[in-house]
Design a protein around this motif. Structure first.
Motif, PDB file in Angstrom:
ATOM      1  N   ASP A   1     -51.580  17.564  40.529  1.00  0.00           N
ATOM      2  CA  ASP A   1     -51.237  17.132  41.887  1.00  0.00           C
ATOM      3  C   ASP A   1     -51.034  18.345  42.790  1.00  0.00           C
ATOM      4  O   ASP A   1     -51.522  18.394  43.924  1.00  0.00           O
ATOM      5  N   TYR A   2     -50.352  19.349  42.287  1.00  0.00           N
ATOM      6  CA  TYR A   2     -50.122  20.586  43.049  1.00  0.00           C
ATOM      7  C   TYR A   2     -51.446  21.313  43.313  1.00  0.00           C
ATOM      8  O   TYR A   2     -51.721  21.735  44.441  1.00  0.00           O
TER       9      TYR A   2
ATOM     10  N   ARG B   1     -54.428  20.130  43.452  1.00  0.00           N
ATOM     11  CA  ARG B   1     -55.286  19.379  44.378  1.00  0.00           C
ATOM     12  C   ARG B   1     -54.740  19.367  45.804  1.00  0.00           C
ATOM     13  O   ARG B   1     -55.440  19.696  46.748  1.00  0.00           O
ATOM     14  N   ARG B   2     -53.472  18.980  45.949  1.00  0.00           N
ATOM     15  CA  ARG B   2     -52.937  18.783  47.307  1.00  0.00           C
ATOM     16  C   ARG B   2     -52.407  20.053  47.951  1.00  0.00           C
ATOM     17  O   ARG B   2     -52.527  20.219  49.159  1.00  0.00           O
ATOM     18  N   ALA B   3     -51.829  20.962  47.184  1.00  0.00           N
ATOM     19  CA  ALA B   3     -51.263  22.180  47.783  1.00  0.00           C
ATOM     20  C   ALA B   3     -52.257  23.335  47.798  1.00  0.00           C
ATOM     21  O   ALA B   3     -52.284  24.117  48.745  1.00  0.00           O
ATOM     22  N   LEU B   4     -53.050  23.457  46.739  1.00  0.00           N
ATOM     23  CA  LEU B   4     -53.991  24.579  46.637  1.00  0.00           C
ATOM     24  C   LEU B   4     -55.420  24.193  47.012  1.00  0.00           C
ATOM     25  O   LEU B   4     -56.296  25.049  47.018  1.00  0.00           O
ATOM     26  N   ASN B   5     -55.668  22.913  47.288  1.00  0.00           N
ATOM     27  CA  ASN B   5     -57.004  22.426  47.639  1.00  0.00           C
ATOM     28  C   ASN B   5     -58.062  22.763  46.590  1.00  0.00           C
ATOM     29  O   ASN B   5     -59.213  23.044  46.926  1.00  0.00           O
ATOM     30  N   ALA B   6     -57.669  22.747  45.333  1.00  0.00           N
ATOM     31  CA  ALA B   6     -58.606  23.026  44.243  1.00  0.00           C
ATOM     32  C   ALA B   6     -59.589  21.862  44.108  1.00  0.00           C
ATOM     33  O   ALA B   6     -59.214  20.707  44.292  1.00  0.00           O
ATOM     34  N   PRO B   7     -60.830  22.158  43.769  1.00  0.00           N
ATOM     35  CA  PRO B   7     -61.796  21.074  43.555  1.00  0.00           C
ATOM     36  C   PRO B   7     -61.458  20.299  42.282  1.00  0.00           C
ATOM     37  O   PRO B   7     -60.776  20.806  41.392  1.00  0.00           O
ATOM     38  N   TRP B   8     -61.956  19.076  42.192  1.00  0.00           N
ATOM     39  CA  TRP B   8     -61.684  18.231  41.028  1.00  0.00           C
ATOM     40  C   TRP B   8     -62.115  18.899  39.723  1.00  0.00           C
ATOM     41  O   TRP B   8     -61.516  18.662  38.674  1.00  0.00           O
TER      42      TRP B   8
ATOM     43  N   GLN C   1     -59.070  16.959  37.937  1.00  0.00           N
ATOM     44  CA  GLN C   1     -59.277  15.506  37.953  1.00  0.00           C
ATOM     45  C   GLN C   1     -58.587  14.827  36.768  1.00  0.00           C
ATOM     46  O   GLN C   1     -57.890  13.822  36.934  1.00  0.00           O
TER      47      GLN C   1
END
Length: 136
Positions: free
Chosen positions: A59-60, A62-69, A123
């Motif tokens: 979750d971190y 994806r939402r905080a670091l904008n990492a790809p799936w 993901q």
């Protein structure tokens, strides 16, 4: 007169150590604090299942670091005492094993266990957020 009293108080507050605080509230009641530019620490209000730690990390990421799936999240340190927070049980993760000084584990496997070097995708980690808690 007010400035004469306020100045020493401000100076004193600036000298006090800064308390680390959670900079991200993740799903499933998990929190995340940064240790440095490469490593972050996941923890809950109590010790949690492996899936909840992966959920917090995903979750971190994806939402905080904008990492790809498809980005991989690596375990830097399994369960242990907090470094960035005063918690008995935290897990440290990274998206950049080289920057964290980590040798990724070999093999292509899903790695729910929180062993150093193991990884799973953002993901798959986020999917752990949707799993219901196990009740015995």
């Amino acid at each position: 007169m007010k400035h004469a009293i306020a100045a020493p108080i401000v100076a004193l507050l600036l000298c006090l150590p800064q308390v680390a605080s959670a900079d991200f509230s993740a799903k499933r009641d998990m929190r995340v604090s940064r240790i440095n530019d490469a490593v972050f620490e996941v923890y809950g209000s109590t010790a949690a299942s492996s899936g909840r730690y992966w959920c917090g990390a995903g979750d971190y990421a994806r939402r905080a670091l904008n990492a790809p799936w498809t980005a991989l999240i690596y375990v830097v340190r399994g369960r242990g005492p907090g470094v960035s927070v005063n918690k008995r049980t935290t897990v440290q993760f990274t998206l950049d094993p080289k920057a964290a000084g980590l040798q990724p584990a070999e093999g292509s496997f899903i790695s729910l266990p929180l062993r150093v070097g193991r990884s799973q995708s953002v993901q798959l980690s986020v999917q752990d957020c949707d799993r219901p808690p196990v009740r015995y």
